[in-house]
Motif scaffolding. Structure first.
Motif, mmCIF file in Angstrom:
data_model
loop_
_atom_site.group_PDB
_atom_site.id
_atom_site.type_symbol
_atom_site.label_atom_id
_atom_site.label_comp_id
_atom_site.label_asym_id
_atom_site.label_seq_id
_atom_site.Cartn_x
_atom_site.Cartn_y
_atom_site.Cartn_z
ATOM 1 N N ARG A 183 -50.327 3.971 -34.765
ATOM 2 C CA ARG A 183 -50.500 5.400 -34.486
ATOM 3 C C ARG A 183 -51.961 5.761 -34.217
ATOM 4 N N LYS A 184 -52.884 5.275 -35.080
ATOM 5 C CA LYS A 184 -54.289 5.643 -34.893
ATOM 6 C C LYS A 184 -55.177 4.620 -35.579
ATOM 7 N N LYS A 185 -56.292 4.363 -34.945
ATOM 8 C CA LYS A 185 -57.316 3.485 -35.516
ATOM 9 C C LYS A 185 -58.403 4.366 -36.130
ATOM 10 N N ILE A 186 -58.680 4.157 -37.416
ATOM 11 C CA ILE A 186 -59.597 5.008 -38.179
ATOM 12 C C ILE A 186 -60.794 4.178 -38.632
ATOM 13 N N SER A 187 -61.984 4.748 -38.487
ATOM 14 C CA SER A 187 -63.206 4.085 -38.972
ATOM 15 C C SER A 187 -63.397 4.424 -40.449
ATOM 16 N N THR A 188 -63.677 3.417 -41.228
ATOM 17 C CA THR A 188 -63.947 3.613 -42.661
ATOM 18 C C THR A 188 -65.445 3.594 -42.967
ATOM 19 N N LYS A 189 -66.266 3.537 -41.920
ATOM 20 C CA LYS A 189 -67.709 3.555 -42.122
ATOM 21 C C LYS A 189 -68.191 4.984 -42.338
ATOM 22 N N GLN A 190 -69.403 5.095 -42.891
ATOM 23 C CA GLN A 190 -69.994 6.433 -43.031
ATOM 24 C C GLN A 190 -70.270 7.002 -41.652
ATOM 25 N N GLN A 191 -69.859 8.250 -41.454
ATOM 26 C CA GLN A 191 -69.995 8.865 -40.151
ATOM 27 C C GLN A 191 -70.832 10.136 -40.244
ATOM 28 N N ILE A 192 -71.369 10.511 -39.087
ATOM 29 C CA ILE A 192 -72.239 11.680 -39.011
ATOM 30 C C ILE A 192 -71.599 12.689 -38.068
ATOM 31 N N LEU A 193 -71.555 13.928 -38.510
ATOM 32 C CA LEU A 193 -70.996 15.000 -37.702
ATOM 33 C C LEU A 193 -72.072 16.069 -37.530
ATOM 34 N N ASP A 194 -72.533 16.227 -36.296
ATOM 35 C CA ASP A 194 -73.593 17.191 -35.988
ATOM 36 C C ASP A 194 -72.956 18.498 -35.534
ATOM 37 N N ILE A 195 -73.189 19.547 -36.301
ATOM 38 C CA ILE A 195 -72.614 20.860 -35.991
ATOM 39 C C ILE A 195 -73.642 21.659 -35.209
ATOM 40 N N GLN A 196 -73.220 22.216 -34.096
ATOM 41 C CA GLN A 196 -74.098 22.993 -33.235
ATOM 42 C C GLN A 196 -74.559 24.274 -33.948
ATOM 43 N N PRO A 197 -75.737 24.819 -33.539
ATOM 44 C CA PRO A 197 -76.233 26.046 -34.197
ATOM 45 C C PRO A 197 -75.204 27.168 -34.151
ATOM 46 N N GLN A 198 -75.078 27.832 -35.319
ATOM 47 C CA GLN A 198 -74.125 28.916 -35.457
ATOM 48 C C GLN A 198 -74.864 30.189 -35.839
ATOM 49 N N ALA A 199 -74.408 31.316 -35.282
ATOM 50 C CA ALA A 199 -75.011 32.612 -35.601
ATOM 51 C C ALA A 199 -74.531 33.074 -36.976
ATOM 52 N N VAL A 200 -75.521 33.408 -37.825
ATOM 53 C CA VAL A 200 -75.229 33.854 -39.186
ATOM 54 C C VAL A 200 -76.056 35.099 -39.465
ATOM 55 N N VAL B 196 -59.452 0.613 -40.025
ATOM 56 C CA VAL B 196 -58.072 0.424 -40.463
ATOM 57 C C VAL B 196 -57.169 1.035 -39.395
ATOM 58 N N CYS B 197 -55.937 0.562 -39.363
ATOM 59 C CA CYS B 197 -54.970 1.085 -38.397
ATOM 60 C C CYS B 197 -53.763 1.638 -39.141
ATOM 61 N N VAL B 198 -53.356 2.840 -38.763
ATOM 62 C CA VAL B 198 -52.158 3.461 -39.325
ATOM 63 C C VAL B 198 -50.985 3.126 -38.396
ATOM 64 N N THR B 199 -49.967 2.460 -38.937
ATOM 65 C CA THR B 199 -48.822 2.026 -38.118
ATOM 66 C C THR B 199 -47.562 2.793 -38.500
ATOM 67 N N GLU B 200 -46.674 2.907 -37.521
ATOM 68 C CA GLU B 200 -45.376 3.562 -37.719
ATOM 69 C C GLU B 200 -44.264 2.604 -37.282
ATOM 70 N N ARG B 201 -43.135 2.743 -37.913
ATOM 71 C CA ARG B 201 -41.933 1.976 -37.529
ATOM 72 C C ARG B 201 -40.818 2.974 -37.229
ATOM 73 N N PHE B 202 -40.401 2.968 -36.024
ATOM 74 C CA PHE B 202 -39.407 3.912 -35.521
ATOM 75 C C PHE B 202 -39.843 5.351 -35.780
ATOM 76 N N GLY B 203 -41.153 5.608 -35.555
ATOM 77 C CA GLY B 203 -41.658 6.975 -35.631
ATOM 78 C C GLY B 203 -42.034 7.438 -37.031
ATOM 79 N N GLN B 204 -41.851 6.595 -38.037
ATOM 80 C CA GLN B 204 -42.216 6.954 -39.397
ATOM 81 C C GLN B 204 -43.357 6.071 -39.890
#
Length: 316
Positions: free
Chosen positions: A59-76, A31-39
């Motif tokens: 303004r921005k093209k957004i994917s509506t598909k399922q997406q994967i976000l891989d988070i790098q190892p974090q110290a806990v 989907v695409c988010v559009t603006e008219r005169f900045g709004q």
């Protein structure tokens, strides 16, 4: 004339370019988010759309598909002060493109930071053993918390998965030793169980063998007893028959004696003769001793004389 033609061509090209630039094609899954005169104006769904040149802006093209976000190892740090490394994988989907664009500058970074922060809070209240054995509980708790946070971004968190937990090297060595000890323990237990089952089987076999031997001995004793009883019965029957035959013979002898007595008519003489024979038999037996008074001797002499007379009469 030539200049006019060139100007017309340029104008036509410009018009064509403006027309083509006003046509927007949105592919499926975006989907695409559009603006008219900045709004904010509207969200363009998949398909053909006409935009007003120099007025409408994507303004921005957004994917509506399922997406994967891989988070790098974090110290806990766990509750028992063990520093471990944890990395996660987030599965999400954008449900509201407007909120994803205008409610947060970068929704991917928002998901990452929310996951890392809350994961540290959750793991910080658990020991290392609880973390290693409670991945599912951690995933469920993270999913619940992050999904509530990302609702404001128009994003749906579908799943949160812990990809890997990396403890310190010394902890890994200790865990490997513990696992080896557990495997050795299980092997020893299985060996002991096998030996136990073998001993039980041997004992059962010996028990059955003893039972069979006892039953065989019992059967043999019964048969011997039956044979002894049959033998005793046969022996008793033989003795009984012998006694019966003796009794019949004695009865027959008595009958014949009685008949002889009746025929001879001299009862006293025959009786005296029998007494003499009886005394003779008693005298012939060395185990018998006879003590007779004088009066009995004179009687015996009379009886012997009578017996001689009877014998002479019989011979004549």
């Amino acid at each position: 004339m030539v200049a006019g033609i060139i100007v017309a061509i340029v104008l036509i090209v410009i018009i064509v370019l403006i027309i083509f630039s006003s046509i927007r094609v949105v592919n499926t899954g975006y989907v695409c988010v559009t603006e008219r005169f900045g709004q904010f104006s509207r969200v363009l769904e998949p398909g053909w759309h006409i935009l007003i040149p120099f007025v409408d802006f994507v303004r921005k093209k957004i994917s509506t598909k399922q997406q994967i976000l891989d988070i790098q190892p974090q110290a806990v740090i766990t509750k028992d002060n063990v520093k471990i490394q944890i990395d996660n994988v987030i599965f999400y989907k954008v449900l509201n493109a407007k909120d994803a664009v205008y409610n947060i500058e970068d929704y991917k970074s928002g998901i990452i930071y929310s996951t890392v922060t809350n994961m540290r809070n959750i793991v910080g209240n658990m020991t290392l053993d609880e973390v290693l054995s409670g991945r599912d509980e951690i995933n469920i708790e993270l999913l619940k918390i992050i999904d509530e946070i990302t609702d404001a971004y128009g994003i749906k968190i579908l799943s949160v998965e812990i990809k890997n937990i990396i403890p310190p090297e010394e902890i890994q060595i200790a865990m490997e030793k513990q696992m080896k000890a557990e495997r050795d323990k299980r092997a020893t237990i299985l060996q002991a169980e096998g030996l136990k089952q073998s001993e039980i089987a041997k004992a059962e076999g010996e028990k059955q063998s003893q039972i069979l031997r006892a039953e065989a001995e019992k059967e043999a004793n019964i048969r011997r007893a039956e044979g002894l009883r049959e033998s005793q019965l046969l022996e008793a029957e033989g003795k009984a028959k012998a006694i019966e035959q003796i009794a019949i013979a004695e009865s027959e002898a008595i009958r014949k004696v009685n008949e002889a007595i009746i025929e001879s008519g001299t009862n006293e003489t025959v009786i005296a003769l029998k007494q003499v024979e009886a005394l003779k038999e008693m005298a012939n037996n060395p185990a018998n001793k006879l003590i007779l008074p004088n009066e009995m001797l004179s009687s015996l002499g009379n009886i012997a004389a009578i017996a001689d007379i009877l014998k002479e009469n019989k011979e004549s």
